[in-house]
Each structure stands twice: as C-alpha cells, then as structure tokens.
Scaffold this active site. Structure first.
Site, PDB file in Angstrom:
ATOM      1  N   TYR A 142       6.538   6.253   2.963  1.00 41.69           N
ATOM      2  CA  TYR A 142       8.010   6.338   1.948  1.00 41.69           C
ATOM      3  C   TYR A 142       7.850   5.387   0.936  1.00 41.69           C
ATOM      4  CZ  TYR A 142      13.025   5.423   1.586  1.00 41.69           C
ATOM      5  OH  TYR A 142      14.162   5.590   0.830  1.00 41.69           O
ATOM      6  N   ASP A 237       2.022   0.845  -2.852  1.00 40.70           N
ATOM      7  CA  ASP A 237       3.497   0.735  -2.912  1.00 40.70           C
ATOM      8  C   ASP A 237       3.465  -0.594  -1.697  1.00 40.70           C
ATOM      9  OD1 ASP A 237       5.984   0.452  -2.028  1.00 40.70           O
ATOM     10  OD2 ASP A 237       6.432   2.646  -2.004  1.00 40.70           O
ATOM     11  N   LYS A 265      11.710  -6.252  -1.160  1.00 39.96           N
ATOM     12  CA  LYS A 265      11.823  -6.968   0.108  1.00 39.96           C
ATOM     13  C   LYS A 265      11.631  -8.228  -0.071  1.00 39.96           C
ATOM     14  CE  LYS A 265      11.936  -2.538   2.312  1.00 39.96           C
ATOM     15  NZ  LYS A 265      11.152  -1.217   2.700  1.00 39.96           N
TER      16      LYS A 265
HETATM   17  C1  LIG Z   1      11.764  -0.306   1.651  1.00 36.88           C
HETATM   18  C2  LIG Z   1      10.563   0.670   1.040  1.00 36.88           C
HETATM   19  C3  LIG Z   1      10.886   1.008  -0.248  1.00 36.88           C
HETATM   20  C4  LIG Z   1      12.238   1.401  -0.813  1.00 36.88           C
HETATM   21  O1  LIG Z   1      12.624   0.105  -1.263  1.00 36.88           O
HETATM   22  P1  LIG Z   1      14.387   0.134  -1.245  1.00 36.88           P
HETATM   23  O2  LIG Z   1      14.934  -1.145  -1.976  1.00 36.88           O
HETATM   24  O3  LIG Z   1      14.862   0.341  -0.063  1.00 36.88           O
HETATM   25  O4  LIG Z   1      14.647   1.002  -2.331  1.00 36.88           O
HETATM   26  C5  LIG Z   1       9.868   1.753  -1.063  1.00 36.88           C
HETATM   27  N1  LIG Z   1       8.605   1.861  -0.504  1.00 36.88           N
HETATM   28  C6  LIG Z   1       8.185   1.034   0.581  1.00 36.88           C
HETATM   29  C7  LIG Z   1       6.838   1.066   1.275  1.00 36.88           C
HETATM   30  C8  LIG Z   1       9.199   0.518   1.424  1.00 36.88           C
HETATM   31  O5  LIG Z   1       8.938   0.067   2.567  1.00 36.88           O
END
Ligand SMILES: *Cc1c(COP(=O)(O)O)cnc(C)c1O
Length: 428
Positions: A142, A237, A265
């Site tokens: 994701y 990511d 995060k």
């Molecule tokens: C949570 C997450 C996102 C998206 O971040 P948001 O702040 O919810 O837009 C993107 N990549 C990874 C790997 C994530 O865990």
C-alpha cells in the site's frame, strides 16, 4: 446501549460509512467500531470507559506510547506560538537535518501532510527524473490512495494494471505494473517487457499492509540491481517502517540504498505528516529548485514539526530499539506458543516494533496470495474475542500490529493470558 453505538449511529448519517478512513469501520471483522476519547502510554480508554491495551498505535506513529509528556509539551509550546505561519519556520529545518542525518540515503527532504502525498510526490519526481511513465509496484503493498497506486494486476502479473477503485482513469492505471512481493522473476519479466519505460520500482521494504511480511533474503538486493541495470529509480515506501524497525529504517536494517524514500507516521508522532526525500540528483528537481511542482499550504507545519522532532529525539534514548524489539518479540513468540498449545496453526513475525500473525500452517507467509489464503474466519473470531478481553488489535487480517516503548512486560502477560483464553475458545 453504549456511547460508541450512539456515536456510530450519528456518524453514519453525515460521514460515509461513519468513518474518515475505511478500515476503522470494522467491515472486515464485523460488529461496530469502538470510539476512543483518551489514551496514555500503551492503553486507550473508550468513550464507554473500557480500558484496552493498544496494538495499533494510531497505525504506527505512537512508537513512544500515547500522550508522551515530552511530545505533548513540545506541541503545547509550538501551538502557543501559532498553529501555522505559512512561511518558513525553524522546526522544518531541524526536521530536515534530523531526517538526513538519521537516514544516510537522504540528501534532501520535502515535508508533506500524509504518506499518500509523500508517495504520490516521490513518484512524480521519479517519473520526471527518468522521463518514463510506467512503474512497478507489488500486489498487497500500500502506498496511499493516489490514483496511480490504486491499481491491481489483471490476470497474472504481466498484464496491464486495471483500476482497483472506480474513479481511477484506465489510462493512468495502465501505467502501473504489478509484480509479486518476494518474486524477483516477476519484476524482471516486467523490465524485459518494458526495458526503457519503467520510471521506478516502488516497494514497502517490509510489507505492512498485507499483515507483516518480511523480504526474503536477496529480494531487496535484487530490486536494487534490477533498477540499476534498467536505469530505474528504487523507491522505498518507509511510511510504516521508517524509524519503526530500525533507527535507519528498513533500508538501514537490510543495508540497501534506495534513490527515493517516503516517510510518514512516526515522523509526525500522530500529527498529519509525511515526507519524501533522496539523493540530490532527484530532489534538486523539486520546485522551486527544479521544475517538478509540489506544494502544500500546511506542509512543514510548526506544531507537526515540534511533535515529530520530539518523537525522533525520544528514539535516541539508550537501548530504545533493543527494548522495543524485545517486547515485540516476546509478544509474537508468546502468541505463537499459545496457538501451538491450543493446536491452532499460526505463523508469527516480529521486526523492531512491528509484528504480524497469520492463521496459517505455512512455515512463513511471503506474498499477498499466501496472506489471503490464511484462515480469515478464525482471525475474525480471534479479533472479536480479544476485543472483548480489552486487547485492541488491528481490525483486519491484512494489517501489521504495532508495539510502543510504553508497552510493559505486564501488558504482554495480560495480552497473552487473553490470547490463551480466546484461542482455546476458537480452537477446533
Ligand atoms: C500508511 C501508509 C501510507 C499512507 O499514509 P497516509 O498518511 O495514510 O496517507 C503509505 N504507505 C505505507 C507503506 C503506509 O503504511
């Protein structure tokens, strides 16, 4: 009935599904979501006054536990000096310096407001830098909800992407190529098919959005090698893994240098924050130093920077990661032992402050298809049982779990006692 129930009924009137982010609605596990109003350390209290041990940590940011006094103080201090200036401010400089110092692959960073924005913007830079439009991602990873990422493989990884969501233009989805996590052959096949067209490979170096799946030995190295061979950027990511699994992120844990990295995060400590950064040759393309447009009214927000800086500073405490890793491993190992004792097939994973458990008799789970083949019905029962016992796990079998430095051995013991009870109820 309960206050949570009343709130959810009201929420559904004026909010789609009653929530502002889908997984919160408990659709995957049934029942109604619990509304929370207060949290401290490893514990959260619902609006109905029930205490829970929290294993989602706001999906990752709360690595030092909820309402850490140092972070709260930093936020209060910053807020008193105005919530936002819309001009440069000192916290942004400190944050950029800290990130570039902590993560060696970063020469420069740009602050944004979410992980979604970070991934979307990093992709734009990769496309601009290479002059190419296609990119490879992995099924089950994701990267936020930008159009380009909401794309699944058609039948087999070799076909062009088809939109996962209505509203994503087909023309855009076709540029997204899907490979299988931990399967270098599936990546190489795409490179062979489009040797001069792939701008980047985007990957969660540890997958945390299909439960928790580690890269097999050689997988990340292989991606680095393929990107070098075909002139593509490697985009890590690390929105979830950044500062969660290692002080230098998953890239530090595995010793791989990506060209671009996304964060979110942990670097916001619960404030809406993201960042992307990388080598100077890429980042110099970003406006205003270069032509790739990227902007944000609230980007680098002073309150968010204060929270993030305080969080990152706390990570530097002696033995922070040793303690976090030990407590997380004790939880995962304990769960495994309880499942074994109950005769329930389970596979667990722990890395830094992140963990996963699969109701599966596979020795380990390595990709999305395998994660999807786990016993989802059993997960649902386990989740519901644990919730009743005051243990708040992610309400989906496709999410990782998170432990904070505020989780104590007593929290783990309480959690495992609950697990023993629930697992024996759902055995057979
Ligand atoms: C949570 C997450 C996102 C998206 O971040 P948001 O702040 O919810 O837009 C993107 N990549 C990874 C790997 C994530 O865990």
């Amino acid at each position: 009935m309960s206050l949570s129930h009343d709130l959810f009924a009201r929420a559904r009137v004026h909010m789609p599904g009653g929530v502002n982010s889908p997984v919160r609605a408990f659709a995957a596990v049934g029942g109604e979501p619990v509304f929370f109003e207060r949290a401290e350390g490893a514990h959260m209290w619902s609006v109905d006054g029930k205490r829970f041990i929290d294993y989602i940590g706001s999906w990752g940011p709360m690595i030092c536990g909820h309402a850490h006094p140092k972070i709260v103080e930093a936020v209060q201090h910053a807020a008193a000096n105005s919530l936002s200036f819309g001009t440069p401010s000192p916290g942004e400089v400190t944050m950029a310096e800290m990130l570039c110092e902590m993560i060696p692959s970063l020469d420069q960073v740009r602050m944004v407001n979410s992980g979604t924005e970070a991934a979307m913007s990093a992709m734009r830079v990769a496309r601009a830098a290479t002059g190419r439009e296609r990119f490879i991602k992995f099924e089950g990873c994701y990267h936020g909800h930008a159009d380009s990422f909401l794309v699944k493989a058609g039948s087999g990884a070799q076909t062009l992407g088809v939109p996962t969501s209505p509203g994503v233009p087909k023309a855009l989805a076709e540029l997204t190529l899907n490979a299988r996590f931990n399967d270098l052959d599936s990546v190489e096949a795409l490179f062979k098919q489009y040797p001069d067209e792939i701008a980047c490979v985007a990957v969660e170096p540890i997958a945390g959005n299909m439960n928790c799946i580690l890269p097999e030995s050689g997988f990340l190295e292989g991606l680095r090698e393929l990107c070098d061979r075909y002139g593509s950027a490697l985009l890590f990511d690390e929105v979830m893994t950044g500062f969660r699994v290692h002080p230098k992120g998953a890239q530090g844990l595995y010793g791989i240098t990506p060209d671009l990295t996304c964060f979110g995060k942990v670097i916001g400590a619960g404030m809406p924050v993201g960042a992307f950064g990388g080598k100077a040759e890429y980042m110099k393309l970003v406006a205003p130093s270069g032509p790739v447009y990227q902007a944000g009214t609230l980007s680098g927000n002073p309150v968010a920077m204060a929270a993030g800086i305080a969080n990152l500073e706390l990570l530097g405490q002696p033995n922070f990661y040793e303690h976090l890793g030990q407590i997380t491993a004790s939880l995962a190992d304990g769960l495994q032992a309880k499942a074994d004792a109950a005769g329930i097939p389970m596979t667990t994973v722990a890395v830094g402050g992140m963990f996963g458990f699969f109701f599966s008799d596979a020795e380990r789970v390595t990709n999305f298809d395998e994660a999807a083949a786990c016993d989802l019905e059993r997960f649902k029962k386990f989740f519901t049982g644990m919730l009743a016992e005051g243990i708040y796990l992610a309400p989906s079998a496709f999410e990782a779990g998170f432990v904070s430095s505020a989780h104590s051995p007593a929290d783990v013991i309480e959690t495992l006692a609950a697990a023993e009870k629930v697992l024996s109820e759902i055995a057979g």
